[in-house]
Design an enzyme around this catalytic site. Structure first.
Site, PDB file in Angstrom:
ATOM      1  N   CYS A 157       0.847  -1.197   0.000  1.00  0.00           N
ATOM      2  CA  CYS A 157       0.000   0.000   0.000  1.00  0.00           C
ATOM      3  C   CYS A 157       0.888   1.254   0.000  1.00  0.00           C
ATOM      4  O   CYS A 157       1.788   1.392   0.842  1.00  0.00           O
ATOM      5  CB  CYS A 157      -0.836  -0.025   1.271  1.00  0.00           C
ATOM      6  SG  CYS A 157      -1.900   1.390   1.492  1.00  0.00           S
ATOM      7  N   CYS A 286      -0.839   4.624  -6.326  1.00  0.00           N
ATOM      8  CA  CYS A 286      -1.896   4.012  -5.517  1.00  0.00           C
ATOM      9  C   CYS A 286      -2.096   2.618  -6.107  1.00  0.00           C
ATOM     10  O   CYS A 286      -2.071   2.447  -7.340  1.00  0.00           O
ATOM     11  CB  CYS A 286      -3.176   4.836  -5.618  1.00  0.00           C
ATOM     12  SG  CYS A 286      -4.616   4.020  -4.886  1.00  0.00           S
ATOM     13  N   HIS A 288      -4.464   0.795  -6.786  1.00  0.00           N
ATOM     14  CA  HIS A 288      -5.534   0.549  -7.766  1.00  0.00           C
ATOM     15  C   HIS A 288      -5.241   1.128  -9.149  1.00  0.00           C
ATOM     16  O   HIS A 288      -5.814   0.690 -10.139  1.00  0.00           O
ATOM     17  CB  HIS A 288      -6.837   1.186  -7.282  1.00  0.00           C
ATOM     18  CG  HIS A 288      -7.387   0.601  -6.017  1.00  0.00           C
ATOM     19  ND1 HIS A 288      -6.674   0.550  -4.847  1.00  0.00           N
ATOM     20  CD2 HIS A 288      -8.595   0.053  -5.746  1.00  0.00           C
ATOM     21  CE1 HIS A 288      -7.409  -0.002  -3.906  1.00  0.00           C
ATOM     22  NE2 HIS A 288      -8.587  -0.317  -4.427  1.00  0.00           N
TER      23      HIS A 288
HETATM   24  N1  DGL Z   1      -3.982   0.937  -1.025  1.00  0.00           N
HETATM   25  C1  DGL Z   1      -4.071   2.376  -0.956  1.00  0.00           C
HETATM   26  C2  DGL Z   1      -2.792   2.995  -1.554  1.00  0.00           C
HETATM   27  O1  DGL Z   1      -2.070   2.393  -2.319  1.00  0.00           O
HETATM   28  C3  DGL Z   1      -5.299   2.898  -1.652  1.00  0.00           C
HETATM   29  C4  DGL Z   1      -6.613   2.614  -0.955  1.00  0.00           C
HETATM   30  C5  DGL Z   1      -6.748   3.276   0.407  1.00  0.00           C
HETATM   31  O2  DGL Z   1      -6.828   4.513   0.511  1.00  0.00           O
HETATM   32  O3  DGL Z   1      -6.788   2.530   1.396  1.00  0.00           O
HETATM   33  O4  DGL Z   1      -2.483   4.117  -1.239  1.00  0.00           O
END
Ligand code: DGL
Length: 419
Positions: A157, A286, A288
């Site tokens: 993340c 990010c 996604h």
């Molecule tokens: N996994 C988070 C990131 O890569 C995106 C989703 C979230 O805000 O939890 O920053």
């Protein structure tokens, strides 16, 4: 707010978070059997850890894009460890343990709620879960103590890396654990370095990741250390794009609509830097966003056609997907630490968090999630209380829209997920 007050608040927030991290470190020390919430048995790391799984964690299912990259990478010869594909996935000999903190996400919004202290505690708890043995069996309605620990931690993340990697490294040092940590932000910065020209760098990420300033800082350090000139980095924090990609009904926009907004916002911010070079590299900061790279590129192409934006964009944009660079980094780190598995035992495991099913006092939404005010209003330091528990992630436990996305775009992950 005046500058002095702002600085004071920042200092207080910083001290609070450090204290939170210290609490967690002490809590783990105080519970060496690893059988209470947020604890782990450190004695297992005194023996050979090579054949333990590799832990990967994210705020939710987005990090599965990083796991897919780990499962499919083939840029090294597995026998010689030299660069070059050999037709065998680089981590074919390893097994993975994935954890998505779905019940406490989005992590990207804790900073706007003024709760980065709680976020930092969550990140340490994620790591402790993977390093420990305790998980919740929803069939039995009870905790079990038989999960294998992990030998390495991949913070999949971006937001969690931005806010938590330093705490995690400190904690591992304090616990004297020989565990490797790789985070997507440092890996993404190496991805920038690998193909950087004279242009400026754009970062598309969550609001939290941008607020942390991690990407500009780490990109600057990485390029500076390599003797390269430090590029201008312009960021755009999207409060919605991750949710839109997941098909979350609370975000009514389509992916192309949201990509168009974020691409435009990034360029408007970039335009404010007088004399800035055009953007030539875009970091998909990010988990996604690599899933919608084509839509993002279409949005930039449409903007390039407008005279107002044309000078701000290079003819072609180079996209950096930190997932791919994270996989390369992990391979190198494991090899350097002589921690590559001799033989992989058992299957990969997947877990996600859900609101604690035995608690009757938790405020829940109609679809069974933690209610937003409660989620973002919590304070760190209450390590005896569990609001969420970590259960096996099965295809059935993944929200329907996300399930379809995984099936379509992350086939290696999908194949490994139990019904
Ligand atoms: N996994 C988070 C990131 O890569 C995106 C989703 C979230 O805000 O939890 O920053």
């Amino acid at each position: 707010m005046n500058v002095a007050k702002h600085t004071l608040l920042l200092l207080i927030a910083c001290c609070q978070s450090l204290l939170g991290a210290v609490d967690v470190v002490e809590h783990v020390r105080a519970h060496p059997a690893g059988d209470v919430p947020f604890s782990l048995d450190r004695s297992v790391f005194a023996t050979d850890t090579r054949d333990l799984p590799i832990g990967v964690f994210d705020s939710g299912i987005g990090g599965l894009t990083v796991l897919e990259a780990l499962l499919t990478l083939d840029v090294f010869h597995n026998e010689t460890m030299k660069p070059g594909a050999d037709g065998v996935p680089d981590f074919a000999g390893e097994r993975f343990q994935y954890f998505g903190d779905q019940a406490n996400m989005p992590y990207g919004n804790y900073s706007s709620a003024g709760r980065t202290d709680y976020l930092r505690e969550l990140i340490l708890k994620d790591a402790i879960f993977l390093l420990g043995k305790r998980w919740f069996d929803p069939e039995a309605g009870a905790f079990r103590q038989d999960k294998p620990p992990v030998k390495a931690l991949v913070i999949a993340c971006n937001t969690a890396t931005a806010y938590g990697i330093d705490d995690l490294r400190e904690a591992l040092k304090a616990w004297e654990l020989p565990v490797i940590v790789v985070g997507v932000v440092e890996a993404g910065a190496r991805g920038v370095l690998a193909g950087h020209d004279q242009g400026a760098v754009g970062v598309l990420a969550t609001v939290g990741t941008c607020a942390s300033g991690a990407y500009p800082r780490v990109i600057g350090q990485t390029l500076g250390l390599a003797g390269r000139s430090v590029p201008l980095v312009t960021q755009q924090g999207s409060p919605n794009l991750a949710g839109v990609i997941e098909g979350d009904p609370s975000f009514p926009e389509t992916v192309p609509e949201r990509c168009a907004v974020d691409a435009r916002e990034l360029l408007l911010t970039h335009a404010q830097s007088v004399g800035a070079a055009p953007l030539s590299t875009v970091v998909l900061g990010c988990t996604h966003f690599p899933l919608v790279q084509e839509e993002i590129d279409r949005a930039f192409a449409a903007l390039r056609a407008q005279p107002q934006f044309r000078p701000l964009l290079a003819e072609t944009l180079r996209y950096v997907n930190p997932a791919e660079w994270t996989a390369r980094e992990l391979f190198r780190e494991l090899a350097a630490a002589r921690l590559r598995a001799r033989e992989a035992h058992g299957a990969d495991r997947f877990y996600l968090s859900i609101p604690h099913p035995l608690r009757r006092d938790l405020p829940l939404t109609a679809d069974g999630g933690l209610e937003k005010d409660f989620k973002y209003g919590r304070q760190p330091g209450r390590l005896e209380v569990e609001d969420t528990v970590n259960v096996p992630m099965t295809r059935a436990r993944i929200p329907a829209t996300t399930r379809a996305l995984i099936q379509r775009r992350l086939p290696e992950v999908w194949r490994r997920l139990a019904e």
